[in-house]
Design a protein around this motif. Structure first.
Motif, PDB file in Angstrom:
ATOM      1  N   UNK A  65       0.856  -1.181   0.000  1.00 22.97           N
ATOM      2  CA  UNK A  65       0.000   0.000   0.000  1.00 22.97           C
ATOM      3  C   UNK A  65       0.899   1.240   0.000  1.00 22.97           C
ATOM      4  N   UNK A  66       0.582   2.205  -0.841  1.00 18.02           N
ATOM      5  CA  UNK A  66       1.407   3.406  -0.954  1.00 18.02           C
ATOM      6  C   UNK A  66       0.818   4.538  -0.112  1.00 18.02           C
ATOM      7  N   UNK A  67       1.523   4.896   0.937  1.00 11.08           N
ATOM      8  CA  UNK A  67       1.115   6.009   1.789  1.00 11.08           C
ATOM      9  C   UNK A  67       1.616   7.324   1.200  1.00 11.08           C
ATOM     10  N   UNK A  68       0.920   8.404   1.554  1.00  8.92           N
ATOM     11  CA  UNK A  68       1.361   9.721   1.082  1.00  8.92           C
ATOM     12  C   UNK A  68       2.147  10.458   2.166  1.00  8.92           C
ATOM     13  N   UNK A  69       2.439   9.742   3.278  1.00  5.45           N
ATOM     14  CA  UNK A  69       3.205  10.301   4.378  1.00  5.45           C
ATOM     15  C   UNK A  69       4.108   9.222   4.959  1.00  5.45           C
ATOM     16  N   UNK A  70       5.090   9.617   5.752  1.00  7.89           N
ATOM     17  CA  UNK A  70       5.953   8.619   6.381  1.00  7.89           C
ATOM     18  C   UNK A  70       5.153   7.670   7.268  1.00  7.89           C
ATOM     19  N   UNK A  71       5.572   6.423   7.343  1.00  6.68           N
ATOM     20  CA  UNK A  71       4.895   5.420   8.155  1.00  6.68           C
ATOM     21  C   UNK A  71       4.772   5.880   9.599  1.00  6.68           C
ATOM     22  N   UNK A  72       5.830   6.482  10.130  1.00 10.16           N
ATOM     23  CA  UNK A  72       5.815   6.915  11.528  1.00 10.16           C
ATOM     24  C   UNK A  72       4.718   7.935  11.800  1.00 10.16           C
ATOM     25  N   UNK A  73       4.476   8.831  10.844  1.00  7.37           N
ATOM     26  CA  UNK A  73       3.435   9.850  11.008  1.00  7.37           C
ATOM     27  C   UNK A  73       2.046   9.218  11.023  1.00  7.37           C
ATOM     28  N   UNK A  74       1.844   8.235  10.162  1.00  4.06           N
ATOM     29  CA  UNK A  74       0.551   7.557  10.098  1.00  4.06           C
ATOM     30  C   UNK A  74       0.296   6.796  11.392  1.00  4.06           C
ATOM     31  N   UNK A  75       1.294   6.104  11.878  1.00  2.47           N
ATOM     32  CA  UNK A  75       1.149   5.353  13.130  1.00  2.47           C
ATOM     33  C   UNK A  75       0.796   6.294  14.272  1.00  2.47           C
ATOM     34  N   UNK A  76       1.478   7.440  14.352  1.00  3.41           N
ATOM     35  CA  UNK A  76       1.227   8.404  15.427  1.00  3.41           C
ATOM     36  C   UNK A  76      -0.194   8.952  15.355  1.00  3.41           C
ATOM     37  N   UNK A  77      -0.654   9.264  14.127  1.00  6.15           N
ATOM     38  CA  UNK A  77      -1.993   9.812  13.974  1.00  6.15           C
ATOM     39  C   UNK A  77      -3.061   8.797  14.351  1.00  6.15           C
ATOM     40  N   UNK A  78      -2.922   7.577  13.846  1.00  4.32           N
ATOM     41  CA  UNK A  78      -3.933   6.556  14.139  1.00  4.32           C
ATOM     42  C   UNK A  78      -3.942   6.191  15.621  1.00  4.32           C
ATOM     43  N   UNK A  79      -2.780   6.189  16.237  1.00  2.00           N
ATOM     44  CA  UNK A  79      -2.717   5.905  17.664  1.00  2.00           C
ATOM     45  C   UNK A  79      -3.475   6.949  18.469  1.00  2.00           C
ATOM     46  N   UNK A  80      -3.541   8.173  17.931  1.00  2.00           N
ATOM     47  CA  UNK A  80      -4.216   9.263  18.636  1.00  2.00           C
ATOM     48  C   UNK A  80      -5.719   9.303  18.382  1.00  2.00           C
ATOM     49  N   UNK A  81      -6.150   8.856  17.197  1.00  2.00           N
ATOM     50  CA  UNK A  81      -7.562   9.048  16.841  1.00  2.00           C
ATOM     51  C   UNK A  81      -8.425   7.793  16.931  1.00  2.00           C
ATOM     52  N   UNK A  82      -7.839   6.602  16.831  1.00  2.00           N
ATOM     53  CA  UNK A  82      -8.659   5.390  16.883  1.00  2.00           C
ATOM     54  C   UNK A  82      -9.086   5.117  18.318  1.00  2.00           C
ATOM     55  N   UNK A  83     -10.381   4.919  18.566  1.00  2.00           N
ATOM     56  CA  UNK A  83     -10.878   4.667  19.924  1.00  2.00           C
ATOM     57  C   UNK A  83     -10.274   3.410  20.522  1.00  2.00           C
TER      58      UNK A  83
END
Length: 242
Positions: A87-105
């Protein structure tokens, strides 16, 4: 699949069984997502009008791929999505992990309205009502076939009543993603030992949990959020790829 009252959870023969079989063989590559995207093209005419139909189908293909890597946490799932499922992300993997860790219940079993409360102000009352209705459908499910049919009917109604604003499309994506997750998991199975130990309804409750998780994931964290939330939910259940 009919309600789970027998000792086997194998799905009855149908088009999706063939599609899922193909996905199982190639789910470690981009082809998995392609299989489900192709399935979107064969959807009922009314549902094919959903602008988010193909996106949801592709997302489920990727989710299937990540599930089969046995990922169970946000960080491992995102890495697997990129490195093993391409899967091709449009951002660094680390940024995606940090965001999802913050927003997923943290609690993916709570009602949708409760899990989506932090972002409720993004939606109009009419839009948010669809999440309330999806919750009612999930709670009332008696079989995966019935659940899929109910979500399809809700999706048809949403296509007629909602516009095509960004928020409208997010609602439509959530419904379609949930419907495809039910189709995907209908091709999965429990081990015989677990089935006998937990009883007939455990499988269905697992499907409901995953469907609820992908809806919240999509709304809170976008496409990748839906994929990762579904992976996390299924890792906590007893459903296993067929």
């Amino acid at each position: 699949m009919e309600s789970n009252t027998k000792g086997s959870l194998s799905p009855k023969p149908r088009f999706w069984a063939h599609a899922l079989s193909r996905a199982a063989r190639i789910s470690r590559s981009l082809s998995a997502a392609s299989v489900f995207a192709a399935c979107a093209l064969t959807a009922a005419p009314a549902l094919a009008q959903n602008p988010m139909e193909e996106s949801a189908a592709r997302s489920i293909g990727y989710m299937d791929c990540v599930i089969r890597t046995e990922a169970a946490t946000i960080d491992v799932a995102v890495v697997a999505l990129v490195e093993k499922c391409h899967y091709k992300l449009d951002r660094p993997v680390e940024d995606v992990i940090a965001e999802l860790s913050a927003v997923l219940p943290l609690d993916d079993t709570a009602p949708l309205a409760e899990q989506l409360a932090p972002i409720k102000d993004r939606f109009t009352e009419a839009q948010f009502e669809y999440f309330v209705e999806m919750d009612a459908i999930l709670d009332a499910a008696v079989s995966t076939d019935e659940l899929g049919a109910s979500l399809a009917k809700l999706e048809e109604r949403a296509l007629k009543s909602l516009g095509r604003s960004k928020e409208d499309l997010k609602v439509l994506e959530g419904i379609s993603f949930a419907r495809y997750s039910v189709e995907l998991l209908s091709g999965y199975k429990e081990t015989e030992a677990v089935y006998q130990d937990k009883g007939c309804c455990r499988f269905l409750r697992g499907v409901v949990r995953v469907a609820r998780a992908v809806i919240v994931g999509v709304e809170s964290g976008g496409t990748v959020g839906g994929i990762v939330a579904g992976v996390k939910a299924i890792a906590r259940e007893i459903i296993r790829p067929g």
